[in-house]
Scaffold this motif. Structure first.
Motif, PDB file in Angstrom:
ATOM      1  N   PRO A 112       0.699  -1.135  -0.113  1.00 35.22           N
ATOM      2  CA  PRO A 112      -0.198   0.212  -0.043  1.00 35.22           C
ATOM      3  C   PRO A 112       0.839   1.309  -0.111  1.00 35.22           C
ATOM      4  CG  PRO A 112      -0.663  -1.460   1.737  1.00 35.22           C
ATOM      5  CD  PRO A 112       0.636  -1.973   1.298  1.00 35.22           C
ATOM      6  N   ASP A 133      -3.790   2.896   0.092  1.00 33.29           N
ATOM      7  CA  ASP A 133      -4.759   2.962   1.238  1.00 33.29           C
ATOM      8  C   ASP A 133      -4.923   4.538   1.551  1.00 33.29           C
ATOM      9  OD1 ASP A 133      -2.406   3.532   2.445  1.00 33.29           O
ATOM     10  OD2 ASP A 133      -2.683   1.887   3.905  1.00 33.29           O
ATOM     11  N   SER A 134      -4.451   5.500   0.782  1.00 38.54           N
ATOM     12  CA  SER A 134      -4.599   6.882   1.090  1.00 38.54           C
ATOM     13  C   SER A 134      -4.733   7.493  -0.129  1.00 38.54           C
ATOM     14  CB  SER A 134      -3.466   7.176   2.039  1.00 38.54           C
ATOM     15  OG  SER A 134      -2.183   7.364   1.262  1.00 38.54           O
ATOM     16  N   LEU A 155      -8.033  -0.772  -3.401  1.00 39.97           N
ATOM     17  CA  LEU A 155      -8.005  -0.194  -2.073  1.00 39.97           C
ATOM     18  C   LEU A 155      -7.673  -1.222  -0.919  1.00 39.97           C
ATOM     19  CD1 LEU A 155      -8.392   2.387   0.213  1.00 39.97           C
ATOM     20  CD2 LEU A 155     -10.736   1.833  -0.270  1.00 39.97           C
ATOM     21  N   ARG A 156      -6.846  -1.251  -0.096  1.00 41.45           N
ATOM     22  CA  ARG A 156      -6.506  -1.920   0.980  1.00 41.45           C
ATOM     23  C   ARG A 156      -7.477  -1.581   1.959  1.00 41.45           C
ATOM     24  NH1 ARG A 156      -2.056  -4.860   2.909  1.00 41.45           N
ATOM     25  NH2 ARG A 156      -2.382  -5.430   5.108  1.00 41.45           N
ATOM     26  N   LEU A 157      -8.055  -2.445   2.585  1.00 43.23           N
ATOM     27  CA  LEU A 157      -8.853  -2.080   3.785  1.00 43.23           C
ATOM     28  C   LEU A 157      -8.385  -2.783   5.050  1.00 43.23           C
ATOM     29  CD1 LEU A 157     -12.386  -2.254   1.906  1.00 43.23           C
ATOM     30  CD2 LEU A 157     -11.249  -0.346   2.556  1.00 43.23           C
ATOM     31  N   SER A 158      -8.900  -2.180   6.088  1.00 45.23           N
ATOM     32  CA  SER A 158      -8.597  -2.645   7.450  1.00 45.23           C
ATOM     33  C   SER A 158      -9.611  -3.735   8.067  1.00 45.23           C
ATOM     34  CB  SER A 158      -8.347  -1.719   8.641  1.00 45.23           C
ATOM     35  OG  SER A 158      -8.056  -2.103   9.745  1.00 45.23           O
ATOM     36  N   PHE A 172      -1.353  -0.983   8.026  1.00 44.99           N
ATOM     37  CA  PHE A 172      -1.856  -0.752   6.615  1.00 44.99           C
ATOM     38  C   PHE A 172      -3.458  -0.945   6.595  1.00 44.99           C
ATOM     39  CE2 PHE A 172       2.194  -2.362   5.142  1.00 44.99           C
ATOM     40  CZ  PHE A 172       2.964  -1.039   4.702  1.00 44.99           C
ATOM     41  N   GLY A 173      -3.875  -0.255   5.752  1.00 46.18           N
ATOM     42  CA  GLY A 173      -5.521  -0.346   5.607  1.00 46.18           C
ATOM     43  C   GLY A 173      -6.481   0.923   5.978  1.00 46.18           C
ATOM     44  N   ALA A 174      -7.206   1.256   4.979  1.00 45.84           N
ATOM     45  CA  ALA A 174      -8.371   2.134   5.136  1.00 45.84           C
ATOM     46  C   ALA A 174      -9.402   1.794   5.964  1.00 45.84           C
ATOM     47  CB  ALA A 174      -8.754   2.849   3.831  1.00 45.84           C
ATOM     48  N   ALA A 179     -13.315   4.366   3.190  1.00 47.63           N
ATOM     49  CA  ALA A 179     -13.193   3.622   1.907  1.00 47.63           C
ATOM     50  C   ALA A 179     -14.272   4.447   0.817  1.00 47.63           C
ATOM     51  CB  ALA A 179     -13.780   2.223   1.931  1.00 47.63           C
ATOM     52  N   VAL A 195     -11.129  -3.721  -4.213  1.00 50.64           N
ATOM     53  CA  VAL A 195     -10.588  -3.778  -2.890  1.00 50.64           C
ATOM     54  C   VAL A 195      -9.964  -4.920  -2.525  1.00 50.64           C
ATOM     55  CG1 VAL A 195     -12.635  -2.412  -1.979  1.00 50.64           C
ATOM     56  CG2 VAL A 195     -12.997  -4.838  -2.083  1.00 50.64           C
TER      57      VAL A 195
END
Length: 398
Positions: A112, A133-134, A155-158, A172-174, A179, A195
Motif C-alpha cells: 500500500p 490505502d490513502s 484499495l487496501r481495507l483494514s 496498513f489499511g483504510a 473507503a 478492494v
C-alpha cells in the motif's frame, strides 16, 4: 483459472526449473554430501507442486503467489511449472527479479505504500495493478504512471484480525468509513477499481474471510461505488505442532459462498497465498556447534531462518539428523537454543524438546519453513546461507 499443463509439458518445465539446483533422495544424503558450514535449505519438489495445484483448482478465482514468502529463483520457477502465472510483489527488487526469471508472469504491486521510483519502474515493466490505502498514495500512483488510464487501483481495507496467529492490523489499511471517498477518487482515474484486505497471517478462523466480505458488501451498498475486483488477500494457514487449522477447502468454500451471497460472483476474484503455498515445501537444517548443559548453540538463528521460531515463539515440526539417519526419538529433554550471532537476543523464546544426548555436529531439521525461512535471512555477523538443494523421490532423479 490457470491449471497444470499436460504431463509432458509439466515435466519439461520442472526440469528447467531445477536446472543448476543439486538434487538428492533425502535430507541425510544431502547433509552428508554438502558438508556445509552454513544452514542447509531444502525444497520438496512434489509438495510445492501439490500445494500450488490445491490453490489453482480449489480457489474460486485467481491466485497471486506472494513472492515475499520465498523468492528463491528455483522455487519461483517450480511454481510456474506447476501452473502459477500471477505473482504479488512488494518492491521493485521483487518485480525485477520476477521479470528476469519469469518474463511473462502477471505481477500485482500490492504494497500500500510505494516509492515514486518504484511506481514508475513497475509501470515501465508492465505492472498495471496497484494497491493504495490513502489519497496521498493514490496521487503518487496517478502522477508516476503518467496519468495512465489502463491501470487497476485496489484499495487496501483494514479488517478484523480475530483468529490470526500473527495480526497485521496496525500498519496498513483504510477504514470502512474512509473507503467510499477513496474508491470514488480511484473510480475517476482507473480502468478498474477493487478492494483487498488481509485477515492476518496464519488465520485459524475460517469465517474471518466471510465476515470481511460481508462488511465490505455493506459498505459498498451504502456508498454506491461499483467495483471490478475483490482480493481476499493471504493468511491461509498450515499445520504446526500447536496450530491445527481447518482443511484448506473449507476456506475456499466459505469464501465462495460469501462472494455469491454478496453479489460478487461476477467480479475478478484474487487471493494472495504465501505461507500456505510454500511452507510445507521447504525446511532448513541447522547444526549444533556447541552444547553447554541444556543450551545449544546453532549455526542459524533469529537473524536468519528461525525468525518465526525465535521472535514469535512458534513451534515447528523438527527432526534430528545424526550418523546417517533422521530420528524423532521418544526420550527427550528441553533445550534453550541460541543463534550464532553476537547479539544476546538471538535465541528462541521457547525451549525445544530434543533427544537427551544431542551433541555438537548434530543437525536439527525445522520443517514447514519453506515460507519465511530463506526469505527472512539477514547477513548480520556474516551468518547466512545460500545453500539450497532439492529433495525428491529416488525414482524421479535424472
Amino acid at each position: 483459472m490457470q491449471l497444470l499443463q499436460d504431463y509432458e509439458g509439466y515435466v519439461a518445465d520442472r526440469e528447467q526449473a531445477l536446472a543448476g539446483l543439486r538434487r538428492y533422495e533425502n535430507e541425510a544424503t544431502a547433509l552428508e554430501i554438502e558438508q556445509s558450514n552454513d544452514a542447509v535449505h531444502f525444497l520438496y519438489i512434489d509438495k510445492i507442486s501439490e500445494a500450488a495445484s490445491a490453490f489453482l483448482t480449489g480457489f474460486p478465482g485467481t491466485c497471486l503467489y506472494a513472492a515475499k514468502a520465498n523468492p528463491h529463483p528455483a522455487l519461483l520457477r517450480l511454481l510456474w511449472a506447476a501452473g502459477v502465472r500471477h505473482f504479488e510483489v512488494a518492491s521493485i527488487r521483487e518485480i525485477e527479479s520476477l521479470r528476469g526469471e519469469l518474463p511473462f508472469a502477471q505481477l500485482y504491486f500490492m504494497h500500500p505504500v510505494k516509492s515514486r521510483q518504484a511506481i514508475a519502474r513497475a509501470y515501465a515493466l508492465g505492472v498495471r495493478h496497484f494497491a493504495f490505502d490513502s489519497l496521498d498514495e493514490l496521487r503518487k500512483i496517478k502522477q508516476e504512471t503518467g496519468h495512465a488510464e489502463d491501470i487497476a487501483l485496489i484499495l487496501r481495507l483494514s479488517v478484523s484480525q480475530v483468529g490470526a496467529a500473527y495480526p497485521l492490523d496496525n500498519k496498513f489499511g483504510a477504514t470502512l468509513m474512509e473507503a467510499p471517498l477513496l474508491l470514488t477518487h480511484a473510480r475517476q482515474i482507473a480502468d478498474k477499481v477493487g478492494v483487498t484486505f488481509h485477515v492476518g497471517s496464519q488465520c485459524l478462523e475460517v469465517e474471518a474471510y466471510a465476515n470481511a466480505i460481508y462488511n465490505i458488501a455493506n459498505m459498498l451498498d451504502g456508498c454506491g461505488v461499483e467495483i471490478d475486483i475483490i482480493d481476499v488477500g493471504g493468511g491461509f494457514p498450515i499445520s504446526y505442532p500447536d496450530m491445527e487449522p481447518a482443511p484448506l477447502q473449507d476456506y475456499f468454500d466459505v469464501i465462495e459462498k460469501a462472494l455469491k451471497e454478496c453479489g460478487f460472483g461476477d467480479l475478478e476474484i484474487f487471493c494472495e497465498p504465501g505461507r500456505a503455498m510454500v511452507a510445507a515445501g521447504g525446511a532448513v537444517a541447522v547444526r549444533v556447534e556447541l552444547r553447554r548443559g541444556q543450551s545449544l548453540y546453532l549455526n542459524d538463528g533469529t537473524y536468519g531462518s528461525l525468525f518465526d521460531a525465535g521472535q514469535l515463539g512458534w513451534a515447528f515440526p523438527v527432526e534430528l539428523y545424526r550418523a546417517g539417519r533422521l530420528e524423532v526419538p521418544s526420550e527427550t529433554s528441553l533445550f534453550q537454543l541460541y543463534g550464532p550471532t553476537c547479539d544476546s537476543i538471538d535465541k528462541m523464546k521457547e525451549h525445544l524438546a530434543l533427544p537427551d544426548d544431542v551433541c555438537e555436529g548434530d543437525w536439527i531439521i525445522f520443517r514447514h519453513l519453506g515460507a519465511y525461512g530463506y526469505a527472512m535471512q539477514t547477513k548480520f555477523n556474516g551468518f547466512y546461507s545460500e545453500t539450497m538443494v532439492a529433495i525428491e523421490a529416488a525414482s524421479e532423479i535424472v
